[in-house]
Design a protein around this motif. Sequence first.
Motif, PDB file in Angstrom:
ATOM      1  N   PRO A   7     -29.361 100.358 -82.935  1.00  0.00           N
ATOM      2  CA  PRO A   7     -30.508 100.656 -82.676  1.00  0.00           C
ATOM      3  C   PRO A   7     -31.419 100.291 -83.205  1.00  0.00           C
ATOM      4  O   PRO A   7     -32.372  99.259 -82.159  1.00  0.00           O
ATOM      5  N   ALA A  11     -33.561  96.746 -81.263  1.00  0.00           N
ATOM      6  CA  ALA A  11     -35.339  97.486 -80.981  1.00  0.00           C
ATOM      7  C   ALA A  11     -36.448  97.088 -81.982  1.00  0.00           C
ATOM      8  O   ALA A  11     -37.594  96.320 -80.883  1.00  0.00           O
ATOM      9  N   GLY A 217     -36.653  96.996 -72.244  1.00  0.00           N
ATOM     10  CA  GLY A 217     -36.513  97.684 -72.659  1.00  0.00           C
ATOM     11  C   GLY A 217     -35.200  98.662 -72.522  1.00  0.00           C
ATOM     12  O   GLY A 217     -34.439  99.030 -73.155  1.00  0.00           O
ATOM     13  N   GLN A 220     -32.051  96.723 -74.573  1.00  0.00           N
ATOM     14  CA  GLN A 220     -32.497  96.890 -76.220  1.00  0.00           C
ATOM     15  C   GLN A 220     -31.457  98.744 -75.641  1.00  0.00           C
ATOM     16  O   GLN A 220     -30.554  98.382 -76.623  1.00  0.00           O
ATOM     17  N   ARG A 221     -32.169  99.596 -75.037  1.00  0.00           N
ATOM     18  CA  ARG A 221     -31.196 100.611 -74.921  1.00  0.00           C
ATOM     19  C   ARG A 221     -29.717 100.579 -73.670  1.00  0.00           C
ATOM     20  O   ARG A 221     -28.787 101.591 -74.316  1.00  0.00           O
ATOM     21  N   TYR A 222     -30.202  99.509 -73.232  1.00  0.00           N
ATOM     22  CA  TYR A 222     -27.814  99.275 -72.899  1.00  0.00           C
ATOM     23  C   TYR A 222     -27.497  98.890 -74.146  1.00  0.00           C
ATOM     24  O   TYR A 222     -25.967  99.184 -73.998  1.00  0.00           O
ATOM     25  N   LEU A 225     -26.267 101.044 -76.542  1.00  0.00           N
ATOM     26  CA  LEU A 225     -25.635 102.107 -77.095  1.00  0.00           C
ATOM     27  C   LEU A 225     -24.275 101.930 -76.624  1.00  0.00           C
ATOM     28  O   LEU A 225     -22.843 101.426 -77.246  1.00  0.00           O
ATOM     29  N   LYS A 347     -31.715 100.739 -64.031  1.00  0.00           N
ATOM     30  CA  LYS A 347     -31.467 101.675 -64.649  1.00  0.00           C
ATOM     31  C   LYS A 347     -30.406 101.975 -65.227  1.00  0.00           C
ATOM     32  O   LYS A 347     -29.713 102.979 -64.634  1.00  0.00           O
ATOM     33  N   ASP A 349     -29.429 101.236 -67.958  1.00  0.00           N
ATOM     34  CA  ASP A 349     -29.680 101.802 -69.223  1.00  0.00           C
ATOM     35  C   ASP A 349     -28.691 103.429 -69.376  1.00  0.00           C
ATOM     36  O   ASP A 349     -27.932 104.237 -69.961  1.00  0.00           O
ATOM     37  N   LYS A 353     -25.236 105.288 -69.961  1.00  0.00           N
ATOM     38  CA  LYS A 353     -25.461 106.913 -70.875  1.00  0.00           C
ATOM     39  C   LYS A 353     -25.229 108.357 -69.880  1.00  0.00           C
ATOM     40  O   LYS A 353     -24.085 108.977 -70.477  1.00  0.00           O
TER      41      LYS A 353
END
Length: 377
Positions: A7, A11, A217, A220-222, A225, A347, A349, A353
């Motif tokens: 991560p 990032a 963003g 990156q988050r998706y 994880l 959303k 990501d 989650k």
Amino acid sequence: MQKQLFPLMTAFAGLLLLCSCGGRCGRGGQEAEGAADSLTALELVKPRYATGYTVRDSAGVRLVDVGEHYHLALVQGGGDVPQGYTRIEVPVTRTICMTSLQLSNFTILDAHDVVKGLTGTKNLFNTDILERAKDGRIVKIGMEGNFDTEMVLAANPQVILISPSKRGGYEAIKETGITLVPHLGYQELHPLGQAEWIKFVGMLIGKEREASEVFAGIEQRYNALKSQTSEFKPEERPTVFSGEMHYGTWHAVGGKNYLAQIFRDAGADYVINDEETSGENLEFEKMYALAAKADYWRILNSYPDAFSYEALKASEPRNELFKAWQEKKVIYCNMKQTAYYEISPVKPDVLLKDFVAIFHPELVEADYQPTFYRLLE
């Protein structure tokens, strides 16, 4: 250690992507300076996951091809439009949205002021949109197949976003002479591909840079994880199925569907592993043969009261035969209580989650509160 570093590295790469234009990216504000900056701006809005549109620049005009039949030339000021392209002056400041998916793009870009018309607000949760519809800043134009052309004209849109489908009903709108712009996000098979249509809307409304940053963003988050769940061995991946019986059949999405992909990215295996995208309607016996021993069962519906295992059994007594029913592992989201279609398209990501928190809870914080999906109590 590898799970912790990824991560951070992702990032950092995201920051490099966003900062490589020196803060001059995007056409909504000042023009990019020099060929290098112009190229960077174009690269930021080019889709990497979405397959429904492509973007290129030609002689100061941004050319966007949507599907096989729609060709748009986004023009800011002057510029010649190539033959076969529809000229659209940008930034667009007035438009109509036909679907919740389209509206989600404007919500995440803080651009509700551009939306001047909707098909309706019956199933919407967003308080700002509801207030705008109440005081007349947004008009209701009726549902697909039965549009009110007078209300369409009252909205005075520069363009109307449409979702070409069998239902359609756009012939009446075409007669108004208003440019119809297809939004094909609903056809995307990758969760990030659907969300990437944020960039498409950003190009239309002069928020290219904002859209690119927002999507970076999400991406990156998706992917951060997803990288963790991809390390699980086959025996560590639970199995999952989806849907319910309705009117004697069970609609099961195919193995190449958006939903199947997000299951896989969350570290689970969908019980249907074929090349179908939309899926098919199955008899109960066929679905039971596929999913009898599946670990989890995902359900999305609009149940009027508190949904329960007993309600699920009452709707189809044979539902209690599934292992997931017996072990109380039904993953549930009620659209009457959650703005699912209104915001989940942008959303992925968060959706991911939610599923990871169920399939592999050790990968999320102990106090994680899901947004859309949770285990049915």
